[in-house]
Design an enzyme around this catalytic site. Structure first.
Site, PDB file in Angstrom:
ATOM      1  N   SER A  93       0.847  -1.195   0.000  1.00 42.67           N
ATOM      2  CA  SER A  93       0.000   0.000   0.000  1.00 42.67           C
ATOM      3  C   SER A  93       0.875   1.235   0.000  1.00 42.67           C
ATOM      4  O   SER A  93       2.007   1.221   0.503  1.00 42.67           O
ATOM      5  CB  SER A  93      -0.935   0.023   1.216  1.00 42.67           C
ATOM      6  OG  SER A  93      -1.941  -0.956   1.098  1.00 42.67           O
ATOM      7  N   GLU A  94       0.347   2.328  -0.532  1.00 42.60           N
ATOM      8  CA  GLU A  94       1.118   3.559  -0.654  1.00 42.60           C
ATOM      9  C   GLU A  94       1.551   4.117   0.694  1.00 42.60           C
ATOM     10  O   GLU A  94       2.472   4.923   0.788  1.00 42.60           O
ATOM     11  CB  GLU A  94       0.296   4.615  -1.394  1.00 42.60           C
ATOM     12  CG  GLU A  94      -0.979   5.016  -0.681  1.00 42.60           C
ATOM     13  CD  GLU A  94      -1.905   5.802  -1.578  1.00 42.60           C
ATOM     14  OE1 GLU A  94      -2.200   6.956  -1.228  1.00 42.60           O
ATOM     15  OE2 GLU A  94      -2.353   5.268  -2.609  1.00 42.60           O
TER      16      GLU A  94
END
Length: 532
Positions: free
Chosen positions: A332-333
């Site tokens: 995930s970012e």
């Protein structure tokens, strides 16, 4: 040595005309009690005035939850907050309203680039050179990231186009002098060292602290408790005490949120690993699940995959359901790596997380082309395959990490319904049935803003695919090619008539999407992945 102060004393440190930089993601890392104290002081005294708030990820909970709207919205008051610089405002409805009403100057810049800018500011650099944003609405040859008339009329530029720097073009993001670094940890010792053992994310705390100190500013950290000096594990310290000026101990644990929807989950911190069965949010059998199944058929074993907010977040659920979660690395970012991404209001956190790096370092991985597979929401797409995620039907949202990640992903996958605004579908007897068509077309001649430039992505050798409930379209060097159609869908009335441009149709027509994904039980993903 950091000084422990009260909420009221912390609020008094916020002077007029300052710039505050926050290290937050949704409600993760957000020092809500101090933020509320600042808001209350403004109500009582009219100060502080004219604050500029800079942050990378969006801060808020979309106005939903038992306490109503939370996060940055408490500062969205006339006279208090007058400038917003961030990647996403959509999670704070009150802030959005102020921007739309032309009461707050506002810039929308890429999430990862903002964090990288904080890092450069910590070195006293004048700014950041980056290719991120070229050819999009962030490019000053277009909008320069400006979100409303007030900002455009001000003449103030935060991004400059550099046409020739050693033979290549770049964007230059100007440094933003920071007066207060604003963040939240779990524990502070008597020397001001900060740990984050109960936080799901590491974020960019150190970069912001360094940027503030380089500008002669201060760093304020909200924590849950104070520990004796020297008692913290030095390997767990995220912000050393040499950067921290003031510490505030939380008075109300109800104001501390690990994500937008969860107070605390040990599986999000890596403290424990739990059985995923029964804990992951189930995906009902509907058009969303069909799209996610079709998407997963594109994944190869060993891929490093990023799943964006919204429908893409649930890709991990389908992978887990099919027994294939261990064949890839999910990212995930936010800096979370491994395990399975949380969905909905838990976006950014991971069940059974394996590693958690600082968010800014994570974006260096994205910008460097390390991502094999990126999944993004399908918002609005033009005839050339360019995508708009920031301004939809006149509504301001924000680019978040999308602009950095989509531009460099080796496989850029966009997933969502073919139309928007009230669309209703059902899946029956192996067919996709459109019960009610959406009011708005997503495949349009042109977009009001561009946050993904398809030509630039193709030049890097990347693959671009648009997966919907009724068809699959691939952007190739020839153009937008309609490669697959769902069983039960009429090509003319339910695809071509619902687009503002004509896609390329292969000789013999598009192939049929795999009919097996249109039945309640699938179970074929492992076989498909093992064959690659």
């Amino acid at each position: 040595m950091a000084k422990v102060i009260s909420l009221k004393e912390a609020a008094n440190l916020f002077q007029d005309n300052i710039t505050v930089a926050s290290a937050s993601f949704g409600l993760a890392g957000w020092p809500e009690e101090i933020a509320i104290a600042v808001s209350n002081r403004f109500d009582d005294t009219g100060h502080p005035q004219n604050i500029t708030h800079v942050h990378a990820a969006g801060i808020g909970n979309w106005g939903k939850g038992p306490k109503g709207e939370r996060g940055e919205c408490v500062w969205a008051k006339d006279g208090l907050l007058t400038k917003f610089i961030g990647s996403h405002a959509g999670s704070s409805p009150t802030l959005i309203n102020k921007i739309v009403e032309n009461k707050i100057m506002a810039w929308n810049l890429p999430l990862g680039t903002l964090i990288q800018l904080f890092h450069e500011e910590g070195r006293n650099a004048p700014g950041l050179l980056s290719k991120t944003g070229l050819g999009t609405f962030v490019d000053p040859r277009y909008d320069g990231g400006k979100l409303n008339p007030m900002t455009k009329e001000s003449g103030e530029e935060v991004v400059v186009h550099i046409p020739d720097f050693f033979g290549e073009e770049y964007l230059f993001y100007k440094s933003i002098p920071i007066d207060i670094g604003f963040m939240r940890g779990t524990t502070a010792d008597e020397n001001g060292n900060i740990t984050c053992e109960k936080e799901a994310l590491n974020l960019e705390m150190l970069s912001i602290a360094q940027a503030a100190k380089a500008n002669g500013g201060i760093v304020i950290v909200q924590v849950e408790s104070i520990a004796k000096a020297g008692s913290l594990n030095p390997k767990l310290v995220k912000v050393p005490g040499i950067y921290v000026d003031y510490i505030v101990v939380s008075e109300d644990p109800e104001n501390i949120m690990q994500t937008q929807g969860t107070k605390f989950n040990r599986a999000f911190t890596g403290e424990v690993r739990i059985p995923l069965e029964g804990n992951l949010q189930p995906i009902p059998f509907d058009e969303k699940k069909v799209m996610l199944r079709r998407l997963t058929m594109e994944i190869k074993p060993g891929y490093k995959c990023n799943f964006g907010i919204g429908t893409p977040t649930y890709t991990g659920n389908v992978m887990s359901e099919e027994g294939c979660a261990d064949k890839i690395t999910m990212i995930s970012e936010s800096g979370s790596i491994g395990g399975v991404p949380g969905g909905g209001n838990d976006f950014g956190a991971h069940w059974n997380i394996e590693a958690s790096c600082d968010q800014g370092d994570h974006f260096s991985f994205f910008d460097g082309g390390g991502l094999d597979f990126g999944v993004f929401g399908l918002s609005e797409v033009d005839k050339d395959g360019n995508v708009n995620t920031s301004l939809l039907n006149g509504k301001i949202m924000g680019v978040g990490g999308f602009l950095n990640i989509a531009a460099t992903a080796k496989n850029a996958m966009f997933i969502g319904t073919f139309t928007a605004g009230g669309i209703k579908c059902k899946v029956e007897e192996g067919k996709m049935i459109i019960v009610k068509e959406g009011k708005f077309k997503k495949f349009v001649k042109s977009c009001p803003q561009l946050t993904f430039n398809a030509d630039q992505s193709l030049k890097k050798g990347n693959r671009i695919l648009f997966i919907t409930e009724r068809c699959v379209i691939e952007r190739t060097t020839d153009g937008m090619v309609l490669v697959e159609i769902a069983p039960g869908i009429d090509l003319q009335t339910q695809i071509l008539d619902q687009m503002e441009f004509a896609p390329i149709i292969p000789v013999g027509g598009p192939k049929l999407m795999d009919p097996e994904i249109f039945y309640p039980t699938w179970g074929k993903l492992k076989e498909i992945m093992d064959s690659k």
